[in-house]
Design an enzyme around this catalytic site. Structure first.
Site, PDB file in Angstrom:
ATOM      1  N   ARG A  54       0.855  -1.291   0.036  1.00 29.05           N
ATOM      2  CA  ARG A  54      -0.057  -0.140  -0.109  1.00 29.05           C
ATOM      3  C   ARG A  54       0.769   1.232   0.046  1.00 29.05           C
ATOM      4  O   ARG A  54       0.428   2.259  -0.680  1.00 29.05           O
ATOM      5  CB  ARG A  54      -0.965   0.029   1.277  1.00 29.05           C
ATOM      6  CG  ARG A  54      -0.408  -0.268   2.370  1.00 29.05           C
ATOM      7  CD  ARG A  54      -1.569  -0.990   3.283  1.00 29.05           C
ATOM      8  NE  ARG A  54      -0.757  -2.510   3.193  1.00 29.05           N
ATOM      9  CZ  ARG A  54      -1.545  -3.453   3.221  1.00 29.05           C
ATOM     10  NH1 ARG A  54      -2.699  -3.485   3.445  1.00 29.05           N
ATOM     11  NH2 ARG A  54      -0.820  -4.779   3.207  1.00 29.05           N
ATOM     12  N   THR A  55       1.979   1.344   0.807  1.00 26.92           N
ATOM     13  CA  THR A  55       2.692   2.525   0.748  1.00 26.92           C
ATOM     14  C   THR A  55       3.207   2.821  -0.615  1.00 26.92           C
ATOM     15  O   THR A  55       2.951   4.074  -0.965  1.00 26.92           O
ATOM     16  CB  THR A  55       3.789   2.414   1.667  1.00 26.92           C
ATOM     17  OG1 THR A  55       3.336   1.949   3.097  1.00 26.92           O
ATOM     18  CG2 THR A  55       4.537   3.777   2.176  1.00 26.92           C
ATOM     19  N   LYS A  82      24.463  -6.269  -8.192  1.00 28.75           N
ATOM     20  CA  LYS A  82      25.899  -6.518  -8.759  1.00 28.75           C
ATOM     21  C   LYS A  82      26.822  -5.944  -7.824  1.00 28.75           C
ATOM     22  O   LYS A  82      27.974  -5.658  -8.114  1.00 28.75           O
ATOM     23  CB  LYS A  82      25.923  -5.951 -10.167  1.00 28.75           C
ATOM     24  CG  LYS A  82      25.074  -6.387 -11.035  1.00 28.75           C
ATOM     25  CD  LYS A  82      25.410  -5.523 -12.512  1.00 28.75           C
ATOM     26  CE  LYS A  82      24.424  -6.341 -13.417  1.00 28.75           C
ATOM     27  NZ  LYS A  82      24.215  -5.343 -14.549  1.00 28.75           N
ATOM     28  N   ARG A 104      12.221   3.701   1.250  1.00 29.51           N
ATOM     29  CA  ARG A 104      11.997   2.437   2.261  1.00 29.51           C
ATOM     30  C   ARG A 104      13.208   1.698   2.445  1.00 29.51           C
ATOM     31  O   ARG A 104      13.719   1.103   1.322  1.00 29.51           O
ATOM     32  CB  ARG A 104      10.665   1.733   2.123  1.00 29.51           C
ATOM     33  CG  ARG A 104      10.582   0.625   3.017  1.00 29.51           C
ATOM     34  CD  ARG A 104       9.415  -0.237   2.914  1.00 29.51           C
ATOM     35  NE  ARG A 104       8.177   0.557   3.366  1.00 29.51           N
ATOM     36  CZ  ARG A 104       7.280   0.214   3.683  1.00 29.51           C
ATOM     37  NH1 ARG A 104       6.594  -1.050   3.463  1.00 29.51           N
ATOM     38  NH2 ARG A 104       6.121   0.789   4.209  1.00 29.51           N
ATOM     39  N   HIS A 132       7.866   6.242  10.410  1.00 25.59           N
ATOM     40  CA  HIS A 132       7.022   6.253   9.067  1.00 25.59           C
ATOM     41  C   HIS A 132       6.001   7.192   8.923  1.00 25.59           C
ATOM     42  O   HIS A 132       4.867   7.020   9.312  1.00 25.59           O
ATOM     43  CB  HIS A 132       6.157   4.839   9.126  1.00 25.59           C
ATOM     44  CG  HIS A 132       5.705   4.157   7.961  1.00 25.59           C
ATOM     45  ND1 HIS A 132       5.363   5.118   6.830  1.00 25.59           N
ATOM     46  CD2 HIS A 132       5.266   3.128   7.579  1.00 25.59           C
ATOM     47  CE1 HIS A 132       4.960   4.252   5.731  1.00 25.59           C
ATOM     48  NE2 HIS A 132       4.432   3.053   6.241  1.00 25.59           N
TER      49      HIS A 132
HETATM   50  C1  NCD Z   1       4.001  -0.855   7.877  1.00 26.09           C
HETATM   51  C2  NCD Z   1       5.330  -0.803   7.576  1.00 26.09           C
HETATM   52  O1  NCD Z   1       5.596  -1.084   6.686  1.00 26.09           O
HETATM   53  O2  NCD Z   1       6.073  -0.289   8.822  1.00 26.09           O
HETATM   54  N1  NCD Z   1       2.950  -1.330   6.834  1.00 26.09           N
HETATM   55  C3  NCD Z   1       2.512  -0.279   6.099  1.00 26.09           C
HETATM   56  O3  NCD Z   1       3.401   0.631   5.669  1.00 26.09           O
HETATM   57  N2  NCD Z   1       1.310   0.021   6.040  1.00 26.09           N
HETATM   58  C4  NCD Z   1       3.503  -1.933   9.092  1.00 26.09           C
HETATM   59  C5  NCD Z   1       3.944  -3.186   8.862  1.00 26.09           C
HETATM   60  O4  NCD Z   1       4.772  -3.770   7.851  1.00 26.09           O
HETATM   61  O5  NCD Z   1       3.549  -3.985   9.676  1.00 26.09           O
END
Ligand code: NCD
Length: 316
Positions: A54-55, A82, A104, A132
């Protein structure tokens, strides 16, 4: 704001500004053609070294709805395999003319490190167990919408589960308390970090004790990919003590709402089917994710200069 990396860096002023501008983006998303020219000419790259559904998709959708160009970096098909370093990867992408990195990474602090190697804006889409911020914005926006008022004064938010490894918990504790909520963490001692004494929270080890006074029940996933030791003796026992079962759901106040950032682990922290919960906000969180990320991209890339472009429509 040049970057969006943590709730502390945003501060209350930045948090409120972004929540207000999310309203404008939500209005765009209700139009028959949900697209405006606001970020035409800008390029946004998603640099995801960890899995995401989703992110990542909501950032890419948000960028497209603001007419930015998007580039997607996939570790599994990149030269990282690589032996290319993070720095060389960032500098290479910067050379292509990128305006924002959505990052991320499994290591805390990577968004700050990257900012030293590029002039582009950095948006933190999750760094290790640290921050986050856009998830916290989504959650604050969704709670405000559900309760019909802007301040969260006096609201009891209960965050349940693997606090120790959760960047969502860290960002949400900061954001919810900035808006006036009282936060209680519920977890077994092994899933709490050692320094919670310095956090603005109350701690409980019993979900049953706090259910009746909870207004917002926020469930977290066990982040097994970040656990390096057996912190849970038995998954079934964890689920019995800290999971949301039908019985517990029935003990919630009728006005209480249930949230989860996803991905959910059914049968571990979620025994109920969220579809059976009258007050689940889980789908709203996902839907609001696009508007919130549009607000963040607009804030870092247009910086207030082109607000009128939000009124225009893109002619298809
Ligand atoms: C979270 C994350 O990746 O920190 N998910 C998200 O971004 N919706 C929480 C998780 O991974 O449990």
């Amino acid at each position: 704001m040049k970057h969006c990396r943590s709730i502390d860096e945003l501060g209350k002023e930045g948090l409120l500004r972004l929540l207000d501008s999310t309203d404008q983006m939500a209005e765009i998303n209700r139009r028959p053609i949900p697209k405006v020219p606001a970020l035409r000419g800008k390029t946004v790259v998603s640099l995801f070294f960890e899995d995401s559904t989703r992110t990542r998709l909501s950032f890419e959708t948000a960028a497209k709805r603001l007419s930015a160009e998007t580039m997607t970096f996939s570790v599994s098909t990149s030269s990282v395999n690589k032996g290319e370093s993070l720095r060389d990867t960032v500098e290479t992408i910067t050379d292509m003319g990128v305006h924002a990195f959505v990052v991320r990474h499994k290591s805390a602090g990577v968004p700050w490190q990257i900012a030293q190697w590029t002039n582009a804006s950095i948006i933190n889409a999750g760094d290790g167990a640290h921050q986050h911020p856009t998830q916290a914005l989504v959650d604050c926006y969704t709670v405000r919408e559900a309760i019909g008022r802007h301040s969260l004064d006096g609201l009891n938010v209960t965050i349940v589960g693997d606090i120790k490894h959760s960047r969502v918990a860290r960002s949400n504790i900061a954001a919810f308390t900035m808006l006036g909520a009282r936060v209680t963490l519920v977890a077994p001692p092994t899933l709490l970090p050692p320094h919670t004494g310095q956090w603005p929270v109350q701690i409980s080890h019993s979900l049953d004790e706090v259910l009746a006074s909870t207004d917002v029940l926020y469930m977290l996933r066990l982040q097994s990919e970040r656990m390096d030791q057996g912190l849970i003796p038995h998954l079934g026992e964890y689920g019995n003590r800290f999971g949301l079962t039908d019985v517990r759901a029935q003990r919630l106040q009728s006005s209480a709402v249930v949230m989860h950032p996803g991905p959910m682990n059914r049968g571990v922290e979620m025994h109920v089917d969220p579809a059976d919960l009258p007050n689940s906000l889980i789908h709203k969180q996902v839907a609001n994710g696009v508007s919130v990320r549009m607000a963040v991209l607009f804030d870092v890339l247009a910086r207030g200069a082109e607000v009128n472009s939000l009124k225009e429509e893109v002619v298809a």
